[in-house]
Design a protein around this motif. Structure first.
Motif, mmCIF file in Angstrom:
data_model
loop_
_atom_site.group_PDB
_atom_site.id
_atom_site.type_symbol
_atom_site.label_atom_id
_atom_site.label_comp_id
_atom_site.label_asym_id
_atom_site.label_seq_id
_atom_site.Cartn_x
_atom_site.Cartn_y
_atom_site.Cartn_z
ATOM 1 N N HIS A 151 8.433 7.797 3.586
ATOM 2 C CA HIS A 151 7.130 7.621 2.928
ATOM 3 C C HIS A 151 6.427 8.981 2.861
ATOM 4 O O HIS A 151 5.537 9.271 3.671
ATOM 5 N N PRO A 152 6.812 9.828 1.923
ATOM 6 C CA PRO A 152 6.246 11.186 1.850
ATOM 7 C C PRO A 152 4.744 11.209 1.626
ATOM 8 O O PRO A 152 4.102 12.233 1.879
ATOM 9 N N CYS A 153 4.162 10.094 1.156
ATOM 10 C CA CYS A 153 2.713 10.050 0.965
ATOM 11 C C CYS A 153 1.958 10.163 2.286
ATOM 12 O O CYS A 153 0.759 10.448 2.305
ATOM 13 N N LEU A 154 2.652 9.965 3.413
ATOM 14 C CA LEU A 154 2.015 10.003 4.734
ATOM 15 C C LEU A 154 2.065 11.392 5.381
ATOM 16 O O LEU A 154 1.620 11.556 6.514
ATOM 17 N N LYS A 155 2.615 12.374 4.684
ATOM 18 C CA LYS A 155 2.645 13.734 5.231
ATOM 19 C C LYS A 155 1.229 14.238 5.465
ATOM 20 O O LYS A 155 0.293 13.866 4.747
ATOM 21 N N GLU A 156 1.109 15.101 6.464
ATOM 22 C CA GLU A 156 -0.204 15.668 6.806
ATOM 23 C C GLU A 156 -0.297 17.087 6.254
ATOM 24 O O GLU A 156 0.549 17.936 6.563
ATOM 25 N N GLN A 157 -1.316 17.330 5.488
ATOM 26 C CA GLN A 157 -1.439 18.610 4.804
ATOM 27 C C GLN A 157 -1.696 19.751 5.774
ATOM 28 O O GLN A 157 -1.236 20.870 5.578
ATOM 29 N N GLY A 158 -2.438 19.494 6.833
ATOM 30 C CA GLY A 158 -2.788 20.566 7.756
ATOM 31 C C GLY A 158 -1.820 20.756 8.904
ATOM 32 O O GLY A 158 -2.100 21.502 9.847
ATOM 33 N N SER A 159 -0.673 20.095 8.854
ATOM 34 C CA SER A 159 0.309 20.163 9.939
ATOM 35 C C SER A 159 1.528 20.954 9.497
ATOM 36 O O SER A 159 2.019 20.773 8.376
ATOM 37 N N VAL A 160 2.025 21.827 10.372
ATOM 38 C CA VAL A 160 3.207 22.624 10.040
ATOM 39 C C VAL A 160 4.419 21.726 9.823
ATOM 40 O O VAL A 160 5.180 21.883 8.864
ATOM 41 N N SER A 161 4.588 20.759 10.703
ATOM 42 C CA SER A 161 5.728 19.852 10.591
ATOM 43 C C SER A 161 5.497 18.757 9.558
ATOM 44 O O SER A 161 6.444 18.160 9.046
ATOM 45 N N GLY A 162 4.233 18.491 9.283
ATOM 46 C CA GLY A 162 3.911 17.408 8.365
ATOM 47 C C GLY A 162 3.715 16.075 9.048
ATOM 48 O O GLY A 162 3.346 15.087 8.403
ATOM 49 N N GLN A 185 0.829 -1.212 0.000
ATOM 50 C CA GLN A 185 0.000 0.000 0.000
ATOM 51 C C GLN A 185 0.866 1.266 0.000
ATOM 52 O O GLN A 185 0.563 2.229 -0.713
ATOM 53 N N LEU A 186 1.939 1.261 0.790
ATOM 54 C CA LEU A 186 2.798 2.439 0.849
ATOM 55 C C LEU A 186 3.564 2.643 -0.460
ATOM 56 O O LEU A 186 3.761 3.774 -0.901
ATOM 57 N N GLU A 187 3.992 1.557 -1.071
ATOM 58 C CA GLU A 187 4.711 1.673 -2.342
ATOM 59 C C GLU A 187 3.805 2.296 -3.406
ATOM 60 O O GLU A 187 4.230 3.183 -4.169
ATOM 61 N N LYS A 188 2.573 1.855 -3.459
ATOM 62 C CA LYS A 188 1.617 2.393 -4.428
ATOM 63 C C LYS A 188 1.306 3.865 -4.133
ATOM 64 O O LYS A 188 1.260 4.706 -5.053
ATOM 65 N N ALA A 189 1.141 4.197 -2.839
ATOM 66 C CA ALA A 189 0.822 5.575 -2.459
ATOM 67 C C ALA A 189 2.004 6.513 -2.696
ATOM 68 O O ALA A 189 1.820 7.669 -3.100
ATOM 69 N N ASN A 190 3.230 6.041 -2.454
ATOM 70 C CA ASN A 190 4.420 6.869 -2.707
ATOM 71 C C ASN A 190 4.570 7.159 -4.196
ATOM 72 O O ASN A 190 4.967 8.264 -4.586
ATOM 73 N N LEU A 191 4.259 6.190 -5.043
ATOM 74 C CA LEU A 191 4.326 6.402 -6.489
ATOM 75 C C LEU A 191 3.320 7.466 -6.924
ATOM 76 O O LEU A 191 3.645 8.350 -7.729
ATOM 77 N N ALA A 192 2.108 7.399 -6.370
ATOM 78 C CA ALA A 192 1.088 8.401 -6.690
ATOM 79 C C ALA A 192 1.508 9.787 -6.213
ATOM 80 O O ALA A 192 1.265 10.797 -6.892
ATOM 81 N N PHE A 193 2.168 9.846 -5.054
ATOM 82 C CA PHE A 193 2.627 11.135 -4.543
ATOM 83 C C PHE A 193 3.682 11.744 -5.455
ATOM 84 O O PHE A 193 3.643 12.942 -5.766
ATOM 85 N N HIS A 194 4.632 10.945 -5.913
ATOM 86 C CA HIS A 194 5.688 11.454 -6.783
ATOM 87 C C HIS A 194 5.151 11.865 -8.148
ATOM 88 O O HIS A 194 5.650 12.810 -8.763
ATOM 89 N N ASN A 195 4.101 11.173 -8.605
ATOM 90 C CA ASN A 195 3.550 11.488 -9.927
ATOM 91 C C ASN A 195 2.627 12.697 -9.906
ATOM 92 O O ASN A 195 2.658 13.527 -10.822
#
Length: 529
Positions: A206-217, A150-160
């Protein structure tokens, strides 16, 4: 005639040794001088660069083979677990050391094995001991296959496309569970900064797990991890993990030594704070080992003492933490603990860091910069420091230099070194009474009429009015061993010396060095200006 030699202590680790009276007449005397200067223990031999063999290292059998500016190398004999090596990052070279020469040392073939720092701390004390402190960069665990997909697929989507993943409850729980089980390998009670490290490592990999509403992420991950760790500790406490069982309410009920709100946990970067018994051991079997240890102490059988102290480490540690016995009782039950050798060994078991070798090495390494900082200090503190450092002009020895620098550190941090070092004349009638009233400190006894260049008649350590160590030769040696006893006996730093000990712990020994008080942080910053 005075001489200076370069001593190679290990891979990427070398230092200068000044010999005011020249090179000793025998190899044994030179080894003793090296042991004393660097605070080393254990059995080793010396090698030197032989010009007849293209500067390759050859065993030193006669000191006439070396001269001023020669290089000697320490070779610890295989399986000597008493060996203590300076502990620092292997990629960092000590000041003034040529990396080229160090690389030639590391490439030299030799059949002897150099002990790595901390190796003796876990060798035979039981597999339950941790062997590493909290890492500078937290290593993420291997997630299960389903999570990885799941993380591999989500990381690919994030990079694309920059799309962030909103993990399901099941996925998030699986990630947190794996992280918690990895954290426990290093700490039961991670600090807020530790959880920052883990959360930062998670979104970095795993940059796909960053939080959009968080300053630190990663703030939400940090909070979730905090609660996951609390739940994880509850589960471990239920199955009898000793480091957590001591904080169970049923353990505290009816005890005068415990408060329901008092949590017993590492506070000075202890790696092995309260370990479990070694596999196959029980309280009864380890008590039998303790009784046998008392017999070996009377025989002065050092090898058996070392082995039994390692074997009973967890038993002794749980007793000290849970029962908090007085010093007199501890000396009666564990007399072997109150020796220079065993204080060093116990500190290494608790922290994985060699004590005196690291202490002396880092103190010498920082001395020149400390002296520059001290000379810029003004006001009353600056005047006190000048008086302290003036003793170095009369006695230029390395021991006097260390003693003066440590005293000056206390003054610089607005603390009184007289709270740490108690100096008496040998004929002082009030010395004994004053020592009995001292809660903690290093005492130094001088001969009547002694000069600054004279060695003290005795140097020792007092805890709760009891002389627990004697014959330590120099104040700096006593200061290092006092810190070791504070760890070994699970004591708190004296309030009027908390910044001095914090400097030693976090700057010299680099234990929990990422979190400091403002005073110590300022001093550390000025060392690197």
């Amino acid at each position: 005639m005075a001489a200076t030699i370069r001593v190679v202590l290990g891979v990427n680790d070398a230092s200068k040794l000044a010999l005011p009276t020249g090179i000793p007449g025998s190899v044994a005397d030179l080894k003793e001088e090296i042991k004393r200067h660097f605070g080393l223990s254990g059995n080793f031999r010396l090698q030197y660069r032989d010009t007849e063999f293209d500067n390759e290292f050859v065993n030193l059998s006669c000191t006439s083979d070396i001269k001023d500016k020669s290089t000697v190398k320490i070779i610890y004999l295989t399986n000597d677990t008493n060996a203590s090596l300076p502990h620092h990052e292997p990629t960092a070279s000590p000041q003034g050391v040529d990396n080229t020469s160090l690389s030639s040392f590391s490439s030299t073939s030799d059949t002897d094995i150099l002990s790595s720092p901390g190796s003796s701390a876990s060798a035979s004390s039981g597999s339950s001991l941790r062997s590493q402190p909290w890492p500078h960069t937290f290593p993420l665990p291997q997630f299960n296959y389903e999570v990885d997909v799941q993380l591999e697929k989500a990381n690919l989507a994030f990079h694309n496309s920059g799309t962030l993943l909103c993990p399901s409850t099941k996925l998030k729980s699986a990630i947190l569970e794996s992280l918690a089980s990895e954290i426990i390998k290093y700490k039961m009670y991670p600090s807020s900064a530790d959880l920052d490290d883990v959360s930062q490592a998670l979104i970095t990999k795993h940059p796909c797990l960053k939080e959009q509403g968080s300053v630190s992420g990663y703030y939400g991950w940090k909070i979730s991890l905090k609660y996951k760790m609390a739940n994880y500790r509850t589960r471990l406490r239920g199955i009898g993990c000793p480091e957590l069982s001591i904080n169970a309410m049923k353990e505290k009920d009816g005890s005068l030594n415990h408060s329901p709100n008092q949590v017993k946990k590492p506070r000075k970067a202890e790696v092995n704070y309260c370990p479990g018994y070694p596999a196959g051991e029980s309280k009864e079997s380890l008590e039998a080992e303790r009784q046998a240890l008392l017999v070996e102490v009377k025989k002065k059988n050092q090898e058996q003492i070392k082995n039994k102290m390692e074997r009973t480490f967890a038993y002794r540690r749980q007793e000290i933490i849970q029962d908090m016995p007085f010093i007199t009782e501890l000396r009666s039950r564990w007399p072997a603990l109150f020796s220079e050798r065993e204080v060093d060994a116990e500190f290494a078991r608790i922290t994985t860091v060699p004590l005196r070798s690291t202490f002396m090495f880092q103190l010498d390494r920082h001395t020149d910069n400390l002296l520059k900082v001290f000379r810029k200090k003004g006001g009353a503190a600056g005047q006190k420091i000048k008086v302290i450092l003036a003793a170095m002009d009369k006695d230029p020895s390395i021991e006097k230099r260390r003693d003066c620098v440590l005293k000056a550190v206390s003054v610089y941090l607005n603390e009184d070194p007289q709270h740490l070092i108690k100096e008496y004349m040998d004929l002082d009638p009030g010395a004994k009474k004053d020592m009995e009233e001292t809660m903690m400190g290093v005492y130094v006894i001088w001969h009547e009429g002694a000069e600054d260049t004279d060695q003290a008649e005795d140097v020792g350590i007092i805890i709760e009015g009891v002389e627990v160590l004697q014959g330590l030769r120099y104040f700096a040696n006593g200061c290092a061993l006092l810190l070791g006893l504070i760890y070994s006996l699970n004591l708190s730093y004296p309030k009027d010396l908390r910044y001095t000990f914090e400097f030693v712990q976090k700057v010299l020994l680099d234990l929990d060095g990422n979190r400091m008080s403002a005073k110590v942080q300022v001093l550390k910053n000025r060392l690197h200006e």
